[in-house]
Structure formats: structure tokens, C-alpha cells
Design an enzyme around this catalytic site. Structure first.
Site, PDB file in Angstrom:
ATOM      1  N   ASN A 152      38.585  32.301  31.463  1.00 19.00           N
ATOM      2  CA  ASN A 152      38.520  32.806  30.087  1.00 19.00           C
ATOM      3  C   ASN A 152      39.550  32.069  29.246  1.00 19.00           C
ATOM      4  O   ASN A 152      40.743  32.392  29.301  1.00 19.00           O
ATOM      5  CB  ASN A 152      38.788  34.308  30.054  1.00 19.00           C
ATOM      6  CG  ASN A 152      38.842  34.858  28.637  1.00 19.00           C
ATOM      7  OD1 ASN A 152      38.399  34.208  27.700  1.00 19.00           O
ATOM      8  ND2 ASN A 152      39.390  36.045  28.484  1.00 19.00           N
ATOM      9  N   ASP A 211      42.388  41.541  33.055  1.00 18.03           N
ATOM     10  CA  ASP A 211      41.492  42.462  33.751  1.00 18.03           C
ATOM     11  C   ASP A 211      40.121  42.564  33.092  1.00 18.03           C
ATOM     12  O   ASP A 211      39.163  43.035  33.708  1.00 18.03           O
ATOM     13  CB  ASP A 211      42.131  43.856  33.806  1.00 18.03           C
ATOM     14  CG  ASP A 211      43.409  43.866  34.635  1.00 18.03           C
ATOM     15  OD1 ASP A 211      43.373  43.361  35.771  1.00 18.03           O
ATOM     16  OD2 ASP A 211      44.439  44.367  34.144  1.00 18.03           O
ATOM     17  N   GLY A 212      40.004  42.127  31.828  1.00 19.49           N
ATOM     18  CA  GLY A 212      38.748  42.278  31.111  1.00 19.49           C
ATOM     19  C   GLY A 212      37.587  41.538  31.723  1.00 19.49           C
ATOM     20  O   GLY A 212      36.463  42.061  31.781  1.00 19.49           O
ATOM     21  N   ARG A 312      54.930  46.326  23.628  1.00 25.27           N
ATOM     22  CA  ARG A 312      54.180  47.102  22.634  1.00 25.27           C
ATOM     23  C   ARG A 312      53.659  48.401  23.241  1.00 25.27           C
ATOM     24  O   ARG A 312      53.587  49.429  22.560  1.00 25.27           O
ATOM     25  CB  ARG A 312      53.016  46.275  22.078  1.00 25.27           C
ATOM     26  CG  ARG A 312      51.846  46.033  23.044  1.00 25.27           C
ATOM     27  CD  ARG A 312      50.787  45.156  22.393  1.00 25.27           C
ATOM     28  NE  ARG A 312      49.723  44.811  23.317  1.00 25.27           N
ATOM     29  CZ  ARG A 312      48.621  45.529  23.493  1.00 25.27           C
ATOM     30  NH1 ARG A 312      48.443  46.641  22.812  1.00 25.27           N
ATOM     31  NH2 ARG A 312      47.699  45.145  24.353  1.00 25.27           N
TER      32      ARG A 312
END
Length: 511
Positions: A152, A211-212, A312
């Protein structure tokens, strides 16, 4: 001489292992501790857990190139290479070459090699010695895995392609894996690629991403007509190249790309529970987690703060804890273990088991798709044995199929790859602020499980109906889904991954 018959009907059998078994019947026996002379002043010895390289040339050479890729040290004549780091060994003519993953820092390994030209000797013994080395190096793990790599290029900081070429591909190549790499082009592309992939041609689908992409791969396999067979035969792994690398942390024990590549090369086939999520008219597969409330909002509601990195999430979590944010919902559970001593006992029992030597599952026929749903969908009437319980002050609903959710967040220390359960955490949102802050700190310290206000249970199915909110966040494997009721049901051992142990996560447990 006799040979060992090969079971051609077993697709899980490693062909190289079958070949080695036959060779062992025709080649000389190589006892533990066997030493192979590879020159007048050099030898290779099969130690207890390492290959011992003895070369008097090490003591006088300060040039790494003269040490066959090994770090020079003028005061020592031996080097120990852990068997786990041995990638491949071969004898070509009279040259013996051993490729291995050399540790260059805490988080990085690089391919190195040992090479010697041998004097002509008993070739059968040398070949048997090389085969014994590979046996020690791989054990029950399959050699020369056939790997479909999905990169990716947009995940994380956009460095996945560079990480793959520099950190991962050399490890796979040195281990003689067959590699077919392809880049994903848009969100959901991996689902399409895998749905149309000839999965029988591959042992592993490796996701160079966060992980997507792994979530997409499991759902692509689930869409195939032979979904049950494809999910059983093909192992899904994650090579950490994204912003969320929980899958690699749990199964490889690292978020380092090169160390994860080594772990995949040596990984053992491991059954993994998968979870059917029904929401509206849609059924999806989850492999990692589902959350409603503070965890979901801390993750998905802080996308604008990605520049903070993993901080975040901590920031979002803390703000909502201090604000005593509530997420009221009605929840129905199918509970398997509802108390912490029982959960601890179940986890301890599994950790006491010997590592498996093979995948025990029966291969589903090619006509089998996804398993049917025992409890129906979220649109069906609530099962008779379930009771919908109001949770008016709910602060956090978090169900996990793995232990780590980030490097410092072992939320589910009792989680197991294939126990047929999700580990479920529920925490009230109106607890005192000091206790809320202590909860956040306890996750990193590993004391979160034992906190009295943390409701921890093992469940095999549930339904959750959020209420009193027009908008909100629900996270499935870190992906945002509509803020609507949904139902989850666990399918024990439906999926397949590779792990270091074959039956446990690489996380500190509760025993």
C-alpha cells in the site's frame, strides 16, 4: 533403501520437508553437535540453538568482507548465528553458502552470508549436514513460502514501497521464497485483488501496510465462492509499513519491517478466530477489534491530528476521559467466561500447551463459503437466550481479537488466537477523573486487566445498539463504519495467520 511415502493429498505439507524426510532415509545420519570442516582452519558446528562458525581468520581480520559478512572482532575466532536467523543453506559444486539475517541494530536485520569452498570429501555427509541445518532452522515452519505481496504506497507516511524494497524483499529472496508483488491503488483495492486471486497458488498473502489492508484481504477472501477453503489454506500476514501495525505486533512480536519479514519466513501456520459483523444489510469480517465510545472516538475522531503520530490517540483518550464523556447503549451478550479468575485459568491452560507441529484443521470443500450465522443478523429478533441490558453511563465498549492495539497498548492480555472468543472490555464513563487517568497509565504498565472498575469478559457474540446520539464513531479493525446498531459473532479458527509460537500472541499475558 527405504523412503518415506509422501501424502500428496495434504496441501499443508511442506514439499521441501517431505523431500528432506526422504533424503534422511538415503543420506548419512547427522547427530546433534555435528561439525563440518570447511577448511584447514575453519569449521561449522550445529550447536544447541545456533550455528557455531569457527574460523581462525576472524582473529586477524578487521575487514568485514574477509569475515563472510560477519562482524569482525580480532579477539574472537567464533561466531554464533541463531538457527532462527538462518534463511537458507546450499551446496553448489563444492561451495557451501549459508544466508542469514544479521542483527545490525535493535530493530533492523540485514541479509549476510557465510561462504566457504570445501575440500572434496564425503559429499553425501555434507548434503545431509546442510539438510540438518535447514531442519534446525525451520522446524515445523514451511520453507520457501509462496508469497503474494500487497504494497500500500499510500499508508502511514507513504514509505511502504521503499520499506518493502529495502527491508523486506531481501529477506524473502535470501530465504528462497517465491514472491509476486503488487501495489494497491485505492481504498478497497485489496478486496478486489484477493477476491479474484487464485489463492491455491500462494501460501501467504503479505500486506506491506498498516492493519487496513489486512482487513481488506480477509474480506476479499470472505467474498470468494470457496471462502472457507481459501481462509483456511492461505495465511494472511502484516509487514508493518503503516500507522497502525497491531497485527504484526501480536503475531511477529515487532513493528520493525525487517524483523517482521524474518518472522514471516519462519512463521508457523496458526488458526485465527474471525468475526462476522452484521450492520444494516451488510456482513463484513473483522480480525482485530470493534469499539464504540472513547476508544473509537479517540482514534477516528483525531484524524486531523495525525501529525502527532501515535500521541494523537493518547491525547484524544485523555480529553474524553477527563470530560467524562458518555456513550449510552443497549447491549446483549453471549458470554463464555464472565470472571477474571476463570479468564486467567483459561489463558494459563493454553500457554501450558506444547507448540503445535502441524495445522490440525480439516480442509473445507471448495463448495463451502462463509459459515452460516448461529444467531442471525442485527436485523433479526434477539436470540431467546440473550437479554438486552441498558448501559446508560457507558464510557467504553471495546472488543478485541488480539492483545496489542499499539506498541504500548496491551488492552487484551488474555486474548488468544483461536479460543472462539472476543475479549470484551466495558468501562463506565462517569468514573472519577483520577481513576480514569490511572486507567490510561495502567495499560502501558500491564496492570489494566486487574483494575476493579474494568469489566473484562470473554464472549462469542454480542449486539450493541447505541442511543441518544445522532452521530458518533464505531470502529471495526480501525475502519469507521456507520453509527448504527451492529451484531458480532465469532467463527473459531476460520482464518489463518503465521505466528512465532503457532498458538499464542507475542504479548505479556495474564498468568
Amino acid at each position: 533403501m527405504t523412503t518415506v511415502p509422501v501424502n500428496d493429498d495434504d496441501p499443508f505439507k511442506d514439499p521441501s520437508l517431505a523431500s528432506s524426510q526422504a533424503q534422511q532415509q538415503t543420506q548419512p545420519d547427522v547427530p546433534p553437535g555435528s561439525t563440518l570442516a570447511v577448511g584447514r582452519n575453519a569449521s561449522l558446528t550445529l550447536g544447541t540453538d545456533s550455528l557455531i562458525v569457527l574460523d581462525e581468520g576472524f582473529a586477524v581480520s578487521r575487514d568485514a568482507s574477509n569475515c563472510c559478512g560477519l562482524l569482525p572482532n580480532k579477539n574472537k575466532t567464533t561466531r554464533a548465528i541463531p538457527f532462527f536467523h538462518i534463511l537458507w543453506a546450499e551446496l553448489v559444486e563444492w561451495d557451501i553458502t549459508i544466508r542469514y539475517a544479521q542483527t545490525v541494530s535493535k530493530d533492523v536485520v540485514r541479509v549476510a552470508y557465510v561462504n566457504y569452498t570445501m575440500e572434496k570429501t564425503d559429499r553425501e555427509f555434507v548434503e545431509a549436514w546442510v539438510e540438518k541445518l535447514l531442519d534446525r532452522a525451520y522446524g515445523a515452519s514451511q520453507r520457501q513460502k509462496r508469497i503474494k505481496v500487497l504494497v500500500n504506497p499510500f499508508g502511514g507516511k507513504g514509505t511502504a514501497q521503499k520499506l518493502y524494497v529495502r527491508e523486506i524483499e531481501p529477506i524473502f529472496a535470501a530465504a528462497r521464497c517465491e514472491i509476486d508483488a503488487e501495489r494497491t491503488k485505492y481504498r478497497g483495492h485489496a478486496v478486489e485483488l484477493v477476491e479474484n486471486l487464485e489463492t491455491a497458488a500462494f501460501d501467504v498473502i503479505a500486506c506491506c501496510s498498516g492493519d487496513g489492508v489486512a482487513h481488506e484481504v480477509f474480506n476479499g477472501l470472505a467474498k470468494k465462492k470457496d471462502a472457507a477453503r481459501a481462509l483456511t489454506q492461505t495465511a494472511v500476514v502484516q509487514l508493518p509499513c503503516g500507522s497502525g501495525n497491531a497485527m504484526s505486533l501480536n503475531l511477529n512480536g515487532t513493528d520493525s519491517p525487517s524483523l517482521a519479514a524474518l518472522a514471516v519466513v519462519k512463521g508457523l501456520r496458526t488458526p485465527l478466530d474471525l468475526v462476522s459483523i452484521t450492520q444494516g444489510d451488510k456482513r463484513t469480517i473483522s480480525f482485530l477489534s470493534q469499539s464504540v465510545g472513547i476508544v473509537a472516538e479517540s482514534d477516528l475522531g483525531t484524524e486531523h491530528l495525525r501529525w502527532l503520530g501515535s500521541a494523537r490517540f493518547t491525547y484524544g483518550f485523555l480529553v474524553r476521559l477527563i470530560g467524562k464523556t458518555l456513550y449510552p447503549a443497549d447491549i446483549a451478550l453471549h458470554v463464555e467466561i464472565d470472571n477474571k479468575p476463570g479468564i486467567r485459568e483459561a489463558y494459563s491452560h493454553e500457554t501450558s500447551q506444547a507448540p503445535p507441529t502441524h495445522d490440525p484443521r480439516v480442509i473445507p470443500p471448495p463448495t463451502d463459503g462463509l459459515p452460516s450465522l448461529k444467531y442471525g443478523t442485527v436485523n433479526d429478533a434477539l436470540p431467546e437466550s440473550w437479554t438486552l441490558v441498558p448501559h446508560d453511563t457507558l464510557g467504553n465498549f471495546y472488543a478485541g481479537n488480539m492483545a496489542y492495539m499499539s506498541p504500548d497498548a496491551n488492552f487484551f492480555p488474555a486474548s488468544l488466537p483461536s479460543d472462539g472468543c472476543l475479549d470484551l472490555i466495558r468501562i463506565a464513563g462517569d468514573i472519577p477523573r483520577l481513576m480514569a487517568v490511572k486507567s490510561l497509565l495502567a495499560i502501558e504498565k500491564g496492570t489494566f486487566f486487574d483494575m476493579p472498575h474494568v469489566n473484562y469478559a470473554k464472549v462469542s457474540a454480542y449486539r450493541i445498539i447505541p442511543r441518544n446520539q445522532a452521530h458518533g464513531y464505531i470502529s471495526i479493525d480501525g475502519e469507521r463504519v456507520p453509527f448504527e446498531p451492529f451484531q458480532a459473532e465469532v467463527h473459531r479458527g476460520l482464518g489463518t495467520v503465521l505466528s512465532r509460537s503457532g498458538h499464542l500472541y507475542e504479548a505479556k499475558g495474564v498468568c
